[in-house]
Design a protein around this motif. Structure first.
Motif, PDB file in Angstrom:
ATOM      1  N   LEU A  75       0.830  -1.209   0.000  1.00 26.56           N
ATOM      2  CA  LEU A  75       0.000   0.000   0.000  1.00 26.56           C
ATOM      3  C   LEU A  75       0.863   1.257   0.000  1.00 26.56           C
ATOM      4  O   LEU A  75       0.517   2.253  -0.649  1.00 26.56           O
ATOM      5  N   SER A 290      -1.887   3.887   6.362  1.00 28.48           N
ATOM      6  CA  SER A 290      -1.805   2.656   5.574  1.00 28.48           C
ATOM      7  C   SER A 290      -2.221   1.474   6.434  1.00 28.48           C
ATOM      8  O   SER A 290      -1.797   1.351   7.587  1.00 28.48           O
ATOM      9  N   ASP A 291      -3.039   0.592   5.879  1.00 23.65           N
ATOM     10  CA  ASP A 291      -3.444  -0.592   6.621  1.00 23.65           C
ATOM     11  C   ASP A 291      -2.245  -1.489   6.878  1.00 23.65           C
ATOM     12  O   ASP A 291      -1.346  -1.621   6.045  1.00 23.65           O
ATOM     13  N   ASN A 322      -4.730   4.766   2.733  1.00 28.19           N
ATOM     14  CA  ASN A 322      -3.958   3.982   1.773  1.00 28.19           C
ATOM     15  C   ASN A 322      -3.551   4.806   0.548  1.00 28.19           C
ATOM     16  O   ASN A 322      -2.890   5.826   0.683  1.00 28.19           O
ATOM     17  N   ASP A 323      -3.995   4.403  -0.654  1.00 31.41           N
ATOM     18  CA  ASP A 323      -3.662   5.172  -1.860  1.00 31.41           C
ATOM     19  C   ASP A 323      -4.907   5.863  -2.424  1.00 31.41           C
ATOM     20  O   ASP A 323      -5.014   6.084  -3.637  1.00 31.41           O
TER      21      ASP A 323
END
Length: 341
Positions: A75, A290-291, A322-323
């Motif tokens: 990610l 981010s995960d 994330n993204d």
């Protein structure tokens, strides 16, 4: 020439016990993670924790590992690639622990002719064990290996309007077609002593105060107070989403050892909500962009199981940014602001 170094937490190279042990050793031996004298830290980590924790953690990593590799790394790479696509200066990625290292990220930028580096710790709130340890290590590396470089860093962005908007909208969009009763804002936990150590006034912060008097009282200590910054993130998101007091709650997860950590604890609160009749619980983790293992395994899997076993019905683990394209645009705007000054 200018360039950017994005820095996230890190991950083992694989789910093997050997790689997990190596990663945990680097992580837990950081004096800003376990902040006790080196000899005691060595005994605790090398003599105790690393004799049992790696095997257990390896099993947890196997539960969330993707075909492409560690979710956190994948990610982060996606985020870096999207930002690079919109930027005309080099954008590198590094991890505080594990690979790619901060040293390798700086070397990558140096090889491209970069001398002016914007370091972006991918943490919304400041903490000793996150932002501070990244910046301290980066400076040590600069002095030893990259003396020609100049560093600038993006401060904690927990209260920036554009970040709050993207975070709030991500929550709203995820829950748009779901029935929910309460949203839990679950932040990574830290020992109460970390809050006291980060208090530049040495007198303002009272991390055990459940009435948040110090967090609500204006002070220069807030610049480095993790607890204040977490509650301020919640406050601003709640205000943006127009939530009522009974619709949300703030907790802290992932404690280690017997020392007092920030409360209330996430796992105990999840069970309490279910036992008290909350049927549909949504959990968001704003300490991360981010995960990672903590969000995917500890919250989404273990938390979800605990909630249902205690009588709950639906458990929703809201993904990190994330993204997310809107998040990418925010990051690009911050980079451009620095780049054009």
């Amino acid at each position: 020439m200018k360039g950017v170094l994005l820095v996230n937490l890190g991950s083992p190279d694989s789910t093997s016990t050997k790689d997990v042990k190596k990663y945990l050793g680097e992580f837990l031996m950081d004096e800003r993670v376990i902040d006790v004298p080196y000899f005691l830290r060595w005994i605790l980590v090398k003599g105790i924790i690393l004799n049992f924790r790696p095997k257990k953690s390896a099993k947890a990593y196997k539960k969330i590992w993707w075909d492409e590799g560690s979710p956190l790394i994948v990610l982060s790479e996606r985020l870096q690639e999207k930002i690079q696509h919109k930027e005309d200066i080099p954008v590198a990625l590094a991890m505080r622990y594990g690979n790619p290292s901060i040293k390798s990220g700086l070397q990558e930028l140096k090889d491209k002719g970069v001398t002016d580096v914007l370091i972006v710790p991918l943490y919304p709130q400041f903490a000793m064990a996150t932002t501070e340890t990244i910046l301290v290590l980066a400076e040590e590396l600069r002095q030893k290996h990259f003396p020609e470089m100049r560093f600038t860093d993006i401060p904690a962005f927990y209260h920036k309007e554009e970040y709050i908007k993207v975070l709030a909208n991500s929550i709203k969009d995820y829950l748009a077609d779901k029935e929910w009763d309460k949203i839990m804002f679950s932040y990574h936990g830290v020992p109460e002593r970390h809050i006291r150590k980060s208090d530049v006034t040495k007198s303002h912060c009272n991390p055990s105060d459940q009435n948040f008097i110090c967090c609500k009282t204006k002070s220069e200590a807030h610049q480095f107070c993790y607890k204040h910054q977490c509650y301020e993130t919640t406050r601003q998101v709640v205000e943006y989403l127009d939530l009522k007091p009974e619709q949300y709650f703030t907790t802290f997860q992932s404690r280690l050892g017997n020392d007092p950590w920030l409360q209330p604890y996430t796992d105990k609160t999840i069970e309490k909500f279910a036992e008290n009749g909350v049927e549909n619980l949504a959990v968001v983790t704003p300490a991360f962009v981010s995960d990672c293992l903590e969000t995917l395994e500890e919250i989404a899997m273990e938390g979800g199981e605990e909630f249902v076993e205690a009588g709950g019905k639906n458990f929703y683990a809201i993904p990190c940014l994330n993204d997310n394209n809107d998040w990418v645009d925010v990051m690009v705007s911050w980079i451009d602001e620095w780049k054009n000054n």
